[in-house]
Motif scaffolding. Structure first.
Motif, PDB file in Angstrom:
ATOM      1  N   THR A   1      -3.670   6.901   5.830  1.00  0.00           N
ATOM      2  CA  THR A   1      -4.070   7.315   4.488  1.00  0.00           C
ATOM      3  C   THR A   1      -3.579   6.319   3.439  1.00  0.00           C
ATOM      4  N   HIS A   2      -2.462   5.626   3.709  1.00  0.00           N
ATOM      5  CA  HIS A   2      -1.993   4.578   2.789  1.00  0.00           C
ATOM      6  C   HIS A   2      -3.104   3.559   2.538  1.00  0.00           C
ATOM      7  N   ASP A   3      -3.753   3.125   3.624  1.00  0.00           N
ATOM      8  CA  ASP A   3      -4.815   2.121   3.511  1.00  0.00           C
ATOM      9  C   ASP A   3      -5.981   2.644   2.680  1.00  0.00           C
ATOM     10  N   LEU A   4      -6.374   3.867   2.970  1.00  0.00           N
ATOM     11  CA  LEU A   4      -7.578   4.420   2.354  1.00  0.00           C
ATOM     12  C   LEU A   4      -7.334   4.828   0.907  1.00  0.00           C
ATOM     13  N   ILE A   5      -6.167   5.361   0.627  1.00  0.00           N
ATOM     14  CA  ILE A   5      -5.828   5.706  -0.754  1.00  0.00           C
ATOM     15  C   ILE A   5      -5.796   4.442  -1.607  1.00  0.00           C
ATOM     16  N   ALA A   6      -5.228   3.369  -1.054  1.00  0.00           N
ATOM     17  CA  ALA A   6      -5.199   2.094  -1.773  1.00  0.00           C
ATOM     18  C   ALA A   6      -6.612   1.586  -2.019  1.00  0.00           C
ATOM     19  N   GLY A   7      -7.473   1.703  -1.000  1.00  0.00           N
ATOM     20  CA  GLY A   7      -8.848   1.249  -1.140  1.00  0.00           C
ATOM     21  C   GLY A   7      -9.606   2.014  -2.205  1.00  0.00           C
ATOM     22  N   ARG A   8      -9.453   3.330  -2.211  1.00  0.00           N
ATOM     23  CA  ARG A   8     -10.122   4.150  -3.225  1.00  0.00           C
ATOM     24  C   ARG A   8      -9.624   3.779  -4.626  1.00  0.00           C
ATOM     25  N   ALA A   9      -8.309   3.592  -4.761  1.00  0.00           N
ATOM     26  CA  ALA A   9      -7.734   3.257  -6.063  1.00  0.00           C
ATOM     27  C   ALA A   9      -8.222   1.899  -6.557  1.00  0.00           C
ATOM     28  N   ALA A  10      -8.534   1.001  -5.612  1.00  0.00           N
ATOM     29  CA  ALA A  10      -9.018  -0.328  -5.974  1.00  0.00           C
ATOM     30  C   ALA A  10     -10.518  -0.341  -6.253  1.00  0.00           C
ATOM     31  N   GLY A  11     -11.203   0.755  -5.980  1.00  0.00           N
ATOM     32  CA  GLY A  11     -12.638   0.815  -6.204  1.00  0.00           C
ATOM     33  C   GLY A  11     -13.458   0.251  -5.069  1.00  0.00           C
TER      34      GLY A  11
ATOM     35  N   LYS B   1       0.845  -1.191   0.000  1.00  0.00           N
ATOM     36  CA  LYS B   1       0.000   0.000   0.000  1.00  0.00           C
ATOM     37  C   LYS B   1       0.887   1.251   0.000  1.00  0.00           C
ATOM     38  N   PRO B   2       0.517   2.325  -0.679  1.00  0.00           N
ATOM     39  CA  PRO B   2      -0.830   2.666  -1.148  1.00  0.00           C
ATOM     40  C   PRO B   2      -1.196   2.170  -2.547  1.00  0.00           C
ATOM     41  N   ALA B   3      -0.395   1.311  -3.148  1.00  0.00           N
ATOM     42  CA  ALA B   3      -0.795   0.731  -4.429  1.00  0.00           C
ATOM     43  C   ALA B   3      -2.014  -0.160  -4.229  1.00  0.00           C
ATOM     44  N   PRO B   4      -2.922  -0.242  -5.185  1.00  0.00           N
ATOM     45  CA  PRO B   4      -4.130  -1.052  -5.026  1.00  0.00           C
ATOM     46  C   PRO B   4      -3.919  -2.542  -5.305  1.00  0.00           C
ATOM     47  N   ASP B   5      -2.771  -2.899  -5.864  1.00  0.00           N
ATOM     48  CA  ASP B   5      -2.567  -4.275  -6.323  1.00  0.00           C
ATOM     49  C   ASP B   5      -2.822  -5.347  -5.261  1.00  0.00           C
TER      50      ASP B   5
END
Length: 231
Positions: free
Chosen positions: A183-193, A156-160
């Protein structure tokens, strides 16, 4: 949209960050310093750890970082040790960190599973530490998916790694929630949809998490109420 899967961060989410990792960090700093007061101060400065309060500062770069990144910061203050040596020490020590669950985990996770929700953990810690700590808390078998930054999916923060969870449990990102304290967790979550839930059992405050979260909760114990409100 119903939530059929929930992916949790580990530190600051399943386990209270301060009660778990402040104690561990002071112990690790003392171990690596080997009684050298100057090294103790240098390492604490490198990772933004307050020696007087025995607490990470909110802007510490290691709070949401990987084990490797923490080792790299400490290596700057320990020129006689390699990054690999420090990383190995952190991995072994983290597996034995004093755990402070944010809520009674077994009961909480069983209640979610009883709703048919698939459960996973994705941490920027190592997978080895994650499995050791979840096993120590008696909840390793509650999760369908466990990954660290070194599990081959990225960090994270990558969505992969979040999308890898969805693939593993067969649930679409749009029906999945990512829960974390940074924010790493949440940014990754948003990027993953995914839906994103912030919790206040880490070092970040509500004002920092809110711009990236569908909701900010005091702790994971409030998730069932949030699920009920979505119906």
């Amino acid at each position: 949209m119903p939530v059929d899967a929930i992916l949790f961060d580990k530190d600051g989410t399943l386990f209270d960050f301060g009660a778990t990792w402040n104690v561990w960090a002071r112990r690790v700093i003392d171990e690596l310093a080997e009684g050298d007061a100057a090294l103790t101060r240098a390492m604490a400065a490198a990772v933004c750890f307050d020696l007087d309060r025995n607490s990470f500062l909110p802007d510490s770069p290691v709070i949401a970082g990987t084990n490797r990144e923490a080792a790299e910061y400490l290596a700057g203050a320990l020129p006689h040790r390699s990054v690999e040596e420090i990383e190995a020490h952190l991995t072994r020590s983290a597996a034995e960190a004093p755990l402070a669950p944010a809520v009674p985990l077994a009961e909480f996770l069983d209640a979610l599973a009883a709703r048919g929700i698939r459960l996973g953990v994705m941490t920027n810690d190592t997978e080895y530490s994650a499995r050791a700590q979840l096993g120590g808390a008696g909840v390793l078998d509650r999760f369908d998916f466990i990954a660290g930054f070194d599990s081959g999916f990225g960090a994270k923060p990558a969505p992969d790694p979040l999308l890898a969870f969805c693939d593993a449990v067969g649930v679409a990102p749009s029906r999945t929630a990512m829960v974390g304290d940074s924010t790493h967790d949440l940014i990754a979550g948003r990027a993953a949809g995914m839906a994103t839930l912030g919790v206040l059992t880490g070092m970040a405050g509500a004002e920092e998490l809110a711009p990236h979260a569908d909701a900010v909760l005091p702790d994971i114990g409030h998730i069932p109420d949030w699920l009920a409100a979505r119906r």
